[in-house]
Design an enzyme around this catalytic site. Structure first.
Site, short mmCIF file in Angstrom:
data_model
loop_
_atom_site.label_atom_id
_atom_site.label_comp_id
_atom_site.label_asym_id
_atom_site.label_seq_id
_atom_site.Cartn_x
_atom_site.Cartn_y
_atom_site.Cartn_z
N LYS A 78 16.11 0.93 1.15
CA LYS A 78 15.11 1.37 0.16
C LYS A 78 15.83 1.81 -1.12
CE LYS A 78 11.04 4.42 -0.12
NZ LYS A 78 10.23 5.45 0.58
N SER A 153 5.32 4.39 1.17
CA SER A 153 5.99 3.89 -0.02
C SER A 153 7.15 2.94 0.28
CB SER A 153 6.51 5.07 -0.84
OG SER A 153 7.50 5.77 -0.13
N SER A 177 5.67 7.53 4.75
CA SER A 177 6.15 6.32 4.07
C SER A 177 7.01 5.37 4.89
CB SER A 177 6.94 6.70 2.82
OG SER A 177 6.03 6.99 1.79
N1 GLN Z 1 1.68 8.67 0.69
C1 GLN Z 1 2.33 9.93 0.62
C2 GLN Z 1 2.51 10.35 -0.80
O1 GLN Z 1 2.16 9.62 -1.66
C3 GLN Z 1 3.64 9.90 1.34
C4 GLN Z 1 4.73 9.25 0.60
C5 GLN Z 1 6.05 9.28 1.33
O2 GLN Z 1 6.10 9.49 2.54
N2 GLN Z 1 7.11 9.11 0.57
O3 GLN Z 1 2.97 11.42 -1.08
#
Ligand code: GLN
Length: 476
Positions: A78, A153, A177
């Protein structure tokens, strides 16, 4: 032809050791797959130009008899995990040309193993989002249906593994994410116990919530990668010692708790509920015991998360000021440089979180929001603690529905936040959780994956692997 679809770390390792093919052959097969598919899927922001050189070095290690299980294994990373000398942009324009000056601890460990880094994968900007649509570089598409999101994400990492453009991948999980894209792309994704894996060298989002997590097509692959990256690290004072305890029998029978109240909340797709009930039946047939448990305060988890996470975001992202590193837009004064750099370098969702976070931390609102959220977080933590006195595992669906269409939820941030309903609790409590594939739903003639989430007590990833392998019928 290497059968990438059915390849696992163990199979690849065996073939490499036996000399059935080389690490260069393997990397070439993945590069061909990327060439064929990634112009449509867009899992990668960059495919590294030295993949074959890395593979050659892995081949030398194999020849000299020094290969470990991960030597020569192609992995995707990532874009928020630092690899020295390479760009790490966190999916943001503000770090478009930022070159990492050191290796994240997890990268250092993987380099010692001799993995082959294929490239850096697309993500929601600074990991804020559930669909990968918040990337400043355009969305990643779901390999099962190119009109749909892969989840986020860490959508690029999940799509790369699902489309066989890497054997395994790393993502990060602050509120779901790793687990959400795993679920939506039909693969396995693990959020580790807070502190189990070093965060040194991860571009911070919410430091009390962030954890790096592995993706694989099988539980075993995720487990092997987990074992390679975990461990205490003096560069991250929040890391903890790895546990000595292990599930004794790989065929253990577990007590699995189901928080029915939590599942009764509105907004969950009927097909997900049906699939979840079928999954519970399957677990019962396998000899596990299913019992009802109460997690009555979990309904507040999403609200708590969306106070605490932006608060930490607003503080962590203050460093992108156009002065120290990253994009700089010059105005007529220093303060103007700062405003202009942040205005043009950061995307809408990131700005929204900074504003929200600054608000909840401001004097006058600190007690009403930030402190209150922390208090409720402790209550939720206690609920989990009590439940884990009675059960080994808690099971929920991973997401409320299968992958949605690109653009379907971008107009309303609250809709996007609701995607996190099943996943955020454990980021608040620090518990580990895994998402594994639980079935398919046909939509518009396409099969779309669904996932089940297993949660365990702190530092009991071993139980997650055991129950997941049992559920999927993986060799145990
Ligand atoms: N969807 C969640 C957010 O937008 C989690 C994102 C993540 O785990 N990085 O904060």
């Amino acid at each position: 032809m290497i059968d990438l679809k059915n390849l696992t770390i163990k199979k690849a390792h065996e073939a490499l050791i036996k000399g059935e093919y080389t690490a260069v052959d393997l990397a070439t097969a993945y590069l061909e797959q990327i060439n064929k598919l990634d112009k449509d899927i867009h899992a990668y922001l960059e495919v590294f130009s030295d993949v074959l050189e890395q593979a050659k070095i892995a081949d030398e290690k194999i020849k000299s008899g020094k290969a470990g299980q991960l030597t020569g294994i192609p992995i995707a990373i990532k874009d928020n995990i630092l690899i020295k000398g390479r760009i790490a942009s966190a999916g943001s324009k503000i770090l478009e040309n930022y070159i990492a000056t050191y290796d994240a601890t997890v990268i250092k460990k993987l380099k010692n193993e001799g993995v082959v880094f294929m490239g850096r994968t697309n993500m929601d900007e600074f990991a804020m989002g559930s669909s990968t649509e918040n990337s400043a570089y355009g969305p990643t598409k779901n390999p099962y249906d190119l009109e749909r999101v892969p989840g986020g994400s860490s959508g690029g990492s999940a799509a790369a593994v699902a489309a066989n453009m890497a054997l395994i991948a790393l993502g990060s999980d602050t509120g779901g994410s790793v687990r959400q894209p795993a679920s939506r792309c039909g693969i396995v994704g693990l959020k580790t116990t807070y502190g189990m894996v070093s965060r040194f060298g991860v571009i911070a989002m919410g430091s009390s919530l962030d954890q790096i997590g592995p993706f694989g097509k099988t539980v075993e692959d995720a487990e092997i990668l987990f074992n390679a990256i975990k461990g205490q690290d003096k560069m991250d004072s929040t890391t903890i010692e790895s546990p000595k305890s292990k599930v004794e029998s790989p065929k253990s029978k577990f007590k699995i708790g189901v928080p029915r109240d939590f599942l009764k909340m509105g907004g969950i797709d009927e097909s997900v509920v049906k699939n979840f009930e079928e999954s519970l039946n399957r677990l019962k047939e396998l000899g596990h015991e299913i019992i009802d448990v109460e997690l009555s305060n979990s309904k507040y988890a999403l609200a708590v998360y969306y106070v605490l996470c932006p608060a930490e975001v607003s503080s962590n992202l203050a460093r992108y000021d156009g002065m120290r590193y990253g994009k700089r837009v010059s105005g007529s004064t220093g303060i103007e440089d700062y405003f202009l750099s942040r205005q043009s370098g950061l995307g809408e969702e990131v700005k929204r979180r900074i504003v929200l976070g600054t608000y909840v931390l401001s004097s006058g609102y600190y007690d009403a929001y930030y402190n209150k959220a922390n208090t409720v977080k402790e209550i939720i933590k206690n609920d989990y603690k009590k439940v884990f006195e009675k059960v080994d595992i808690i099971a929920t669906p991973t997401t409320t529905e299968v992958a949605f269409k690109i653009g379907e939820k971008t107009a309303d941030p609250l809709q996007m936040y609701l995607e996190d309903i099943f996943t955020v609790s454990v980021n608040l409590t620090g518990n580990p959780a895994i998402s594994v594939p639980s079935g398919m739903k046909k939509v518009d003639g396409k099969d779309l994956p669904m996932g089940i989430q297993f949660i365990s007590d702190h530092s009991r990833e071993d139980k997650l692997f055991a129950v997941s392998k049992s559920f999927l019928g993986e060799n145990i």
